[in-house]
Design a protein around this motif. Structure first.
Motif, PDB file in Angstrom:
ATOM      1  N   THR A  97     -14.216   3.639  18.455  1.00 38.48           N
ATOM      2  CA  THR A  97     -14.189   2.234  18.872  1.00 38.48           C
ATOM      3  C   THR A  97     -14.942   1.349  17.890  1.00 38.48           C
ATOM      4  O   THR A  97     -14.448   0.299  17.461  1.00 38.48           O
ATOM      5  CB  THR A  97     -14.792   2.081  20.278  1.00 38.48           C
ATOM      6  OG1 THR A  97     -14.066   2.901  21.196  1.00 38.48           O
ATOM      7  CG2 THR A  97     -14.719   0.635  20.735  1.00 38.48           C
ATOM      8  N   ALA A  98     -16.154   1.770  17.518  1.00 41.88           N
ATOM      9  CA  ALA A  98     -16.953   0.975  16.580  1.00 41.88           C
ATOM     10  C   ALA A  98     -16.262   0.867  15.225  1.00 41.88           C
ATOM     11  O   ALA A  98     -16.320  -0.183  14.568  1.00 41.88           O
ATOM     12  CB  ALA A  98     -18.339   1.599  16.420  1.00 41.88           C
ATOM     13  N   THR A  99     -15.592   1.937  14.807  1.00 42.57           N
ATOM     14  CA  THR A  99     -14.883   1.920  13.525  1.00 42.57           C
ATOM     15  C   THR A  99     -13.745   0.911  13.538  1.00 42.57           C
ATOM     16  O   THR A  99     -13.558   0.149  12.584  1.00 42.57           O
ATOM     17  CB  THR A  99     -14.330   3.325  13.211  1.00 42.57           C
ATOM     18  OG1 THR A  99     -15.412   4.257  13.186  1.00 42.57           O
ATOM     19  CG2 THR A  99     -13.616   3.344  11.872  1.00 42.57           C
ATOM     20  N   VAL A 100     -12.990   0.898  14.625  1.00 41.91           N
ATOM     21  CA  VAL A 100     -11.858  -0.037  14.725  1.00 41.91           C
ATOM     22  C   VAL A 100     -12.353  -1.482  14.758  1.00 41.91           C
ATOM     23  O   VAL A 100     -11.801  -2.360  14.083  1.00 41.91           O
ATOM     24  CB  VAL A 100     -11.014   0.281  15.974  1.00 41.91           C
ATOM     25  CG1 VAL A 100      -9.930  -0.765  16.173  1.00 41.91           C
ATOM     26  CG2 VAL A 100     -10.384   1.662  15.848  1.00 41.91           C
ATOM     27  N   ILE A 101     -13.421  -1.745  15.523  1.00 42.79           N
ATOM     28  CA  ILE A 101     -13.947  -3.111  15.623  1.00 42.79           C
ATOM     29  C   ILE A 101     -14.497  -3.579  14.277  1.00 42.79           C
ATOM     30  O   ILE A 101     -14.241  -4.715  13.841  1.00 42.79           O
ATOM     31  CB  ILE A 101     -15.036  -3.185  16.707  1.00 42.79           C
ATOM     32  CG1 ILE A 101     -14.426  -2.948  18.093  1.00 42.79           C
ATOM     33  CG2 ILE A 101     -15.738  -4.540  16.681  1.00 42.79           C
ATOM     34  CD1 ILE A 101     -15.443  -2.853  19.210  1.00 42.79           C
ATOM     35  N   SER A 102     -15.254  -2.710  13.599  1.00 40.05           N
ATOM     36  CA  SER A 102     -15.818  -3.102  12.302  1.00 40.05           C
ATOM     37  C   SER A 102     -14.728  -3.284  11.252  1.00 40.05           C
ATOM     38  O   SER A 102     -14.823  -4.167  10.389  1.00 40.05           O
ATOM     39  CB  SER A 102     -16.835  -2.056  11.836  1.00 40.05           C
ATOM     40  OG  SER A 102     -16.229  -0.781  11.707  1.00 40.05           O
ATOM     41  N   THR A 103     -13.676  -2.469  11.329  1.00 40.53           N
ATOM     42  CA  THR A 103     -12.551  -2.632  10.404  1.00 40.53           C
ATOM     43  C   THR A 103     -11.842  -3.961  10.644  1.00 40.53           C
ATOM     44  O   THR A 103     -11.481  -4.672   9.695  1.00 40.53           O
ATOM     45  CB  THR A 103     -11.554  -1.476  10.568  1.00 40.53           C
ATOM     46  OG1 THR A 103     -12.225  -0.235  10.310  1.00 40.53           O
ATOM     47  CG2 THR A 103     -10.388  -1.620   9.599  1.00 40.53           C
ATOM     48  N   ALA A 104     -11.658  -4.300  11.917  1.00 39.95           N
ATOM     49  CA  ALA A 104     -11.032  -5.587  12.251  1.00 39.95           C
ATOM     50  C   ALA A 104     -11.865  -6.749  11.715  1.00 39.95           C
ATOM     51  O   ALA A 104     -11.329  -7.702  11.128  1.00 39.95           O
ATOM     52  CB  ALA A 104     -10.864  -5.704  13.765  1.00 39.95           C
ATOM     53  N   GLY A 105     -13.176  -6.671  11.898  1.00 38.18           N
ATOM     54  CA  GLY A 105     -14.048  -7.721  11.375  1.00 38.18           C
ATOM     55  C   GLY A 105     -14.031  -7.788   9.861  1.00 38.18           C
ATOM     56  O   GLY A 105     -14.048  -8.875   9.274  1.00 38.18           O
ATOM     57  N   GLY A 106     -13.986  -6.625   9.217  1.00 39.84           N
ATOM     58  CA  GLY A 106     -13.945  -6.601   7.757  1.00 39.84           C
ATOM     59  C   GLY A 106     -12.674  -7.218   7.203  1.00 39.84           C
ATOM     60  O   GLY A 106     -12.701  -7.958   6.213  1.00 39.84           O
TER      61      GLY A 106
END
Length: 248
Positions: A156-165
């Motif tokens: 979950t954290a990976t997907v959210i941080s990727t979206a923000g990036g």
């Protein structure tokens, strides 16, 4: 203020999730999923447009002899527009749906960009900031909720941080480059119209994809369900192997 913040954080119930397993396999499943790819593409367009507006709107307003007080009012009014929608954001997301909010965000940029391209009285920019309800406030609530929905266990954290990036970092580079080239060559009004056309085309294409996805495809693209099914199958195979070993 720091003491109040610490007290609030201390009272929060934090849920610590165990680390995910088979991260490489789950990452590959993400990249193979059509819904995730379309999500990434939409975030790229939205991020490019958002960073273009943040970098070049003030530049454009300076050319209109905008009074200094307006440069402070614009972000303030932007935030005020978003407060009531953020307080009821869960209801809006459930009522409208994540894919539809992505489309509305793109259409919001279309309205905003066209409005700025025909703007002569800078005070009307305060009205155009109403589109930020969909282009930023509800958008990022939706992005977070959608990331939770599509993320496999432990990612979950990976997907959210990727979206923000993608939105804030990659979009910053593309928005600055594309916007700077168009602004320098043709001026601000044409630049806004080009951005409006890009967002409109993206909204139409994504809308068509959503329609086709809902009407014609019954295949389950839910990564979480797929991941759970694979885990169930692996557990079943392990159990069968264990039973065979016991018989031997």
């Amino acid at each position: 203020m720091c003491i109040i913040t610490l007290a609030i954080i201390y009272k929060l119930k934090v849920q610590i999730n165990p680390p995910g397993r088979n991260m490489w396999r789950k990452s590959l499943n993400l990249l193979k999923n059509v819904d995730v790819i379309s999500f990434i593409c939409i975030l790229f367009v939205l991020g490019t447009t958002w960073n273009f507006t943040k970098n070049f709107t003030n530049w454009f307003l300076v050319e209109l002899n905008t009074p200094g007080i307006l440069f402070g009012l614009i972000p303030a009014v932007n935030g005020m527009y978003g407060i009531p929608f953020l307080m009821t954001s869960k209801w809006w997301v459930q009522k409208i749906g994540s894919p539809n909010i992505f489309v509305l965000a793109l259409l919001g940029y279309v309205c905003s960009a066209i409005g700025y391209s025909f703007l002569f009285n800078p005070w009307y920019s305060l009205l155009l900031e109403a589109t930020s309800v969909f282009t930023f406030h509800l958008l990022w609530v939706t992005v977070i909720l959608h990331s939770h929905k599509i993320a496999p266990e432990g990612m979950t954290a990976t997907v959210i941080s990727t979206a923000g990036g993608i939105h804030f970092n990659i979009g910053k580079g593309s928005g600055s480059l594309i916007g700077g080239l168009i602004m320098d060559s043709f001026g601000g009004r044409l630049a806004y119209r080009v951005i409006a056309v890009i967002c409109l085309i993206s909204a139409v294409m994504y809308g068509i994809y959503i329609y086709i996805r809902r009407i014609y495809f019954t295949e389950n693209h839910d990564i979480k369900n797929r991941d759970a099914d694979e885990n169930h199958e692996n557990a079943k195979e392990s159990k069968e192997i264990h039973c065979l070993k016991n018989k031997i």
